[in-house]
Design an enzyme around this catalytic site. Sequence first.
Site, PDB file in Angstrom:
ATOM      1  N   GLU A  19       0.833  -1.212   0.000  1.00  0.00           N
ATOM      2  CA  GLU A  19       0.000   0.000   0.000  1.00  0.00           C
ATOM      3  C   GLU A  19       0.868   1.262   0.000  1.00  0.00           C
ATOM      4  O   GLU A  19       0.575   2.240  -0.687  1.00  0.00           O
ATOM      5  CB  GLU A  19      -0.947  -0.027   1.201  1.00  0.00           C
ATOM      6  CG  GLU A  19      -2.010  -1.124   1.053  1.00  0.00           C
ATOM      7  CD  GLU A  19      -2.828  -1.360   2.305  1.00  0.00           C
ATOM      8  OE1 GLU A  19      -2.221  -1.461   3.397  1.00  0.00           O
ATOM      9  OE2 GLU A  19      -4.062  -1.442   2.210  1.00  0.00           O
ATOM     10  N   GLU A  77      -3.696  -9.790   3.668  1.00  0.00           N
ATOM     11  CA  GLU A  77      -4.552  -9.572   4.850  1.00  0.00           C
ATOM     12  C   GLU A  77      -5.608 -10.655   5.037  1.00  0.00           C
ATOM     13  O   GLU A  77      -5.937 -11.038   6.161  1.00  0.00           O
ATOM     14  CB  GLU A  77      -5.237  -8.194   4.770  1.00  0.00           C
ATOM     15  CG  GLU A  77      -4.305  -7.018   4.997  1.00  0.00           C
ATOM     16  CD  GLU A  77      -3.605  -6.531   3.750  1.00  0.00           C
ATOM     17  OE1 GLU A  77      -3.612  -7.252   2.719  1.00  0.00           O
ATOM     18  OE2 GLU A  77      -3.022  -5.441   3.789  1.00  0.00           O
TER      19      GLU A  77
END
Length: 259
Positions: A113, A133
């Site tokens: 990210e 995740e």
Amino acid sequence: MFQNILYETDGALAVLTVNRPDKMNAVDNATVEEMDQALAAVEKDPAVRVLILTGAGDKAFVAGADIKELNRRDLISGRAETRRRQEVYTHIEQLEIPSIAAIKGWALGTGLELAMACTLRVAAEGARLGQPEVKLGIIPGAGGTQRLPRLVGMGRAMEMVLTGEPVDAARAYEMGLVNRVVPAERLMDEAKKLAAVLASRPKLAVQYGKEAVQRFAEGSLAEGLAHESYLHALSCGSEDKKEGVAAFLEKRKPNFTGK
Ligand code: COA
């Protein structure tokens, strides 16, 4: 003055290094705050024309959010902490000067990210990039569900977010996730070479060109980020999040129940 990052400048170039190599440069909340302070230093220094972001050591750019800290994240802190990360990463994205992520080893979760918030990405051969995740029972929360499809298209982003499986540097290049792949030992030299090209171009044309191209992707980014943060916080309230994080910390396989 920083504990978790290094910040250096050399003429037109600033280099921000996440410096927790024994933790695979996992980003905790304190690291996010230090990054933001370094960004303020970038903005105060008119000599700086390009920012390179990288990770210390050979193993990781950043192997995600600090999972020990994530262990404590719940519905309320999940919202607050993702909003803060989104804010700081958006700060990187919106700098007037371009930024380059120099990626060696793992760029996972918040690491990918962070790299995607940069203007350009250079990866070392052998780097692996992913949004794992889901394997912890949560979803990305620092822009992954919004910036990944903007870079690689919805189908590829969907596969990466739902399987949690990383892609290697060659595949990342094919997908447009990184701009170039270079031999690992040449990573910083190549990133600096690219930075020097950017710094040699007219400052305002670079600034305006960056702003204009970014505008293309910004349609509903703010709304998407807000939604992502709520859903991340919701996932932090699940049993499977507790189990996924505990299993990682206890070095065992998770036993998910769907709750
Ligand atoms: N948060 C906190 N600590 C982390 C971490 C993270 N995201 N990633 C790695 N570490 C720590 C490990 O716990 C280990 O610490 P220890 O030596 O005290 O046990 C150390 O960094 C080395 O990691 P290790 O797992 O032993 O290295 P590896 O080479 O076998 O595996 C990875 C590397 C990156 C594949 C693996 O560490 C991993 O899957 N990390 C988590 C990635 C993740 O899910 N990130 C998203 C979080 S939202």
